[in-house]
Design an enzyme around this catalytic site. Structure first.
Site, PDB file in Angstrom:
ATOM      1  N   ASP B 100      20.881  21.227  22.236  1.00 25.93           N
ATOM      2  CA  ASP B 100      21.605  21.080  23.451  1.00 25.93           C
ATOM      3  C   ASP B 100      23.159  20.796  23.136  1.00 25.93           C
ATOM      4  O   ASP B 100      23.742  20.007  22.272  1.00 25.93           O
ATOM      5  CB  ASP B 100      21.108  19.829  24.412  1.00 25.93           C
ATOM      6  CG  ASP B 100      20.902  18.638  23.927  1.00 25.93           C
ATOM      7  OD1 ASP B 100      20.597  18.512  22.458  1.00 25.93           O
ATOM      8  OD2 ASP B 100      21.443  17.594  24.267  1.00 25.93           O
ATOM      9  N   GLU B 165      19.472  15.879  23.042  1.00 23.64           N
ATOM     10  CA  GLU B 165      20.270  14.490  22.494  1.00 23.64           C
ATOM     11  C   GLU B 165      21.281  13.995  23.345  1.00 23.64           C
ATOM     12  O   GLU B 165      21.472  12.812  23.477  1.00 23.64           O
ATOM     13  CB  GLU B 165      20.765  14.942  21.014  1.00 23.64           C
ATOM     14  CG  GLU B 165      21.387  13.854  20.342  1.00 23.64           C
ATOM     15  CD  GLU B 165      22.595  13.426  20.469  1.00 23.64           C
ATOM     16  OE1 GLU B 165      23.123  12.329  19.992  1.00 23.64           O
ATOM     17  OE2 GLU B 165      23.488  14.102  21.003  1.00 23.64           O
ATOM     18  N   GLU B 189      24.909  14.860  12.525  1.00 27.48           N
ATOM     19  CA  GLU B 189      25.939  14.653  13.348  1.00 27.48           C
ATOM     20  C   GLU B 189      27.366  14.572  12.487  1.00 27.48           C
ATOM     21  O   GLU B 189      27.327  14.624  11.410  1.00 27.48           O
ATOM     22  CB  GLU B 189      25.794  13.177  13.877  1.00 27.48           C
ATOM     23  CG  GLU B 189      24.636  12.908  15.038  1.00 27.48           C
ATOM     24  CD  GLU B 189      25.024  13.472  16.153  1.00 27.48           C
ATOM     25  OE1 GLU B 189      26.202  13.955  16.516  1.00 27.48           O
ATOM     26  OE2 GLU B 189      24.204  13.632  17.250  1.00 27.48           O
TER      27      GLU B 189
END
Lengths: 419, 419
Positions: B100, B165, B189
């Protein structure tokens, strides 16, 4: 003259007044949809024998007028004026009342339904009962009483039923431009039956306050537009204080702690909880002193915002933008010794239990248009307390509506004179 | 082991990595519409020989889990995990990346189109290039490299491609609940290739601040909710200061002036420029210290708001309401001496020109779910600078994506071991 004035006052028809008010309250007239209400007023005017003028307002042309202001884009607009014609030997008078109302808002907050008027404990409830359909009914009842009492007026009296007061006064502007001169005007507004010889002006502003976006997790890399906005808010508070400090205060505004308030009404900014907002806008209204031009008020405001921005490291590089928008209301002042004010006061004094009082009002209304376009005496007068306007369960005291109709019928006779 | 790890690193297929990233960037995956992107990932996993598990997430059941949080109401949600299965004699590892993305926002602010990835001057541009589609591509490239280099893993490695997320982590929660234990997890990340052994938590608040309405013309009869809100804002600033004062600061957060920020992201209130606003709401995010519970952070916040309200005559009678809403991210800390962190650091050190560094991150991410549900070692690791996430012209350095894939392929071999 007193005899005729009292005959008119005695002829006030409370059934007519209340029926008219209820009829008008039942007709929604917000969001620019005022034609049904205007047609209803025109029908009532014709029923009571007024010469009635109904015309389509040429909105595109009207909006080019320098005094035009509005917030609602209308498809259609009607002007409606009813007249009792004098023989031309006396002063002419205009009564002016607006049929547009503010929307009822959250219906669940209303105990009494906004469009289904209720009479209870001496009060008339409903949207527009106070602002201004009840007052229109009282004004029409005053003209009807003069007519029913068979008073022969020297000057004519016109009743202007207008649209668009709440969003800036297009309806009154249209009526003034169509009808031209008058020797005086009484704008019906809730003044608690005091005679308002002076009305503050009002202008709407919007301030766009920039910031610098950053993720909230590293917020110190951004600059919060919200925090910047509050710095400007404080500067605006200071400006309001300095504008209301006066070594020579106007006694007509002595009832008000802050006669010319600057108030922030809306604030919005940012679009994500986890971002530092890079934009906040604040909307508000600025009171304009009766003897001040709108331009001077705007300049003073812009200078205060600019000065505050200069003191802010970010805003000095990224200045906020002040926008003037929506309805604006010119101030108006009529000398308290003016004949219109005096005749109105005398008419109040004749009402049992009432003492005339002259006051100023701090809210914007259509009186400023009479002052600006015609420079003629104008007063604001009406029943009830403005504080109950624009609220759920709006109401007006029926006995005040009755006194108002009686006082106005006297004032018509005293000002226009009978022969 | 080093030989096999280097063989895997050498097998990284940059064509595959960039094609995968571009394929995923072209598929919009915001506002809860993640299934197309998930199906594409599943197809790519199957193509590179991973055992692929695709399942519909039972959202109503998942939302009952105490660790569930979300902001977007989805109609449909898919879980997708690809696996390289070991012989069971080694440690298992999860790589986790989310498909997402945040919406592109105002397209006119993008020089490069958000959905049409561009490679230019060593950068990959596009929505999700950095956060996290580029990183998913690098993670899949790492598994493909291990497979292509024909390394026989002792422990299994799974790649979890997750949804949701950005709004709280429903996808990772679903994957953990479906798959159960792992010996370690690397949440992809953007950490600029530093090894993040600790992640702050993050919770979203909304404060409803009351005021008392009045017409702006008599604003002193009202109480501005906006002014009240700013009083609370200052109290929140003070709380942030006190929460970030620390005589024994965590060296992993030494890069941050404010490691645990409290930031107001949105503010809105009032509905009319000429009314004193009777309601303002502020939304924001509060950083949670790694060793603090969300409950303790909330209590501290609520106490600060309550104390500020008590000092305000109006708010002490009409207290503001604090609401906790939307995505919440648990903090996570793994000991820097833990095997996962050490293996990851060693894998960085083997990358030419790179020196391993262990840092904390202040943003919320899915690492906290591994900590909370499994209490297993978890690291955050990936290419690029988080500051470029959620912005127009999001981009990531291609050489960092390449190094990331090589480092991850080494880390898989070192952590899961080869036989």
């Amino acid at each position: 003259m007193n005899h005729q004035a009292e005959a008119a006052a005695a002829a006030v028809d409370m059934s007519f007044l209340l029926n008219t008010a209820r009829t008008l309250i039942r007709i929604p007239s917000w969001a620019g949809n005022e034609s049904d209400a205007q047609r209803a007023v025109a029908g009532i005017m014709a029923d009571i024998g007024l010469q009635t003028d109904v015309w389509p307002i040429d909105l595109p042309a009207l909006k080019c007028h320098p005094a035009a202001s509005w917030e609602i884009d209308r498809e259609e607009a009607l002007g409606v004026t009813g007249r009792l014609t004098g023989n031309g030997s006396g002063r002419s008078l205009v009564l002016n009342g607006h049929v547009d109302v503010v929307p009822p808002g959250d219906i669940s907050l209303w105990t009494h339904p906004p469009l289904d008027p209720v009479i209870k404990e001496g009060r008339l409830y409903g949207r527009g009962s106070l602002d201004m359909k009840g007052q229109i009914a009282a004004g029409l009842a005053a003209l009807k009483a003069v007519s029913d009492a068979r008073i022969n007026l020297a000057g004519s009296v016109r009743f202007q039923s207008v649209i668009a007061e709440e969003d800036g006064g297009l309806g009154t502007l249209a009526a003034i431009l169509r009808e031209g001169e008058t020797d005086g005007a009484i704008v019906l507004e809730p003044t608690n039956l005091t005679v308002a010889s002076v009305q503050a002006g009002c202008i709407n502003f919007r301030i766009h306050v920039p910031g610098r976006a950053a993720h909230g997790a590293v917020r110190d890399e951004g600059v919060s537009a919200f925090k910047n906005a509050f710095g400007l808010y404080r500067a605006i508070e200071d400006l309001e204080t300095s504008r209301n400090l006066n070594n020579d205060p106007d006694p007509l505004f002595a009832d008000y702690t802050i006669p010319f308030p600057i108030s922030i009404g809306t604030v919005s900014g940012g679009d994500w909880a986890s971002s530092v907002p890079d934009h906040v806008s604040m909307e508000g209204r600025m009171g304009v002193r009766p003897d001040e031009s709108l331009e001077d008020a705007r300049s003073e405001f812009e200078a205060a915002v600019e000065k505050a921005a200069q003191a802010n490291p970010f805003l000095s590089e990224h200045p906020p933008v002040v926008e003037w928008w929506g309805g604006r209301f010119f101030p108006a002042r009529t000398n308290t010794n003016d004949l219109l004010i005096q005749r109105l006061c005398e008419s109040v004094e004749r009402e049992p239990g009432h003492v005339a009082a002259i006051r100023g009002v701090t809210f914007g209304a259509d009186a400023g248009l009479f002052k600006r376009l015609l420079d003629k005496p104008v007063a604001l007068f009406g029943a009830g307390d403005i504080r109950r306007a624009h609220r759920p369960d709006e109401w007006v005291e029926i006995h005040q509506l009755e006194s108002m109709a009686r006082i106005l019928s006297r004032a018509i006779v005293h000002f226009c004179e009978a022969y």
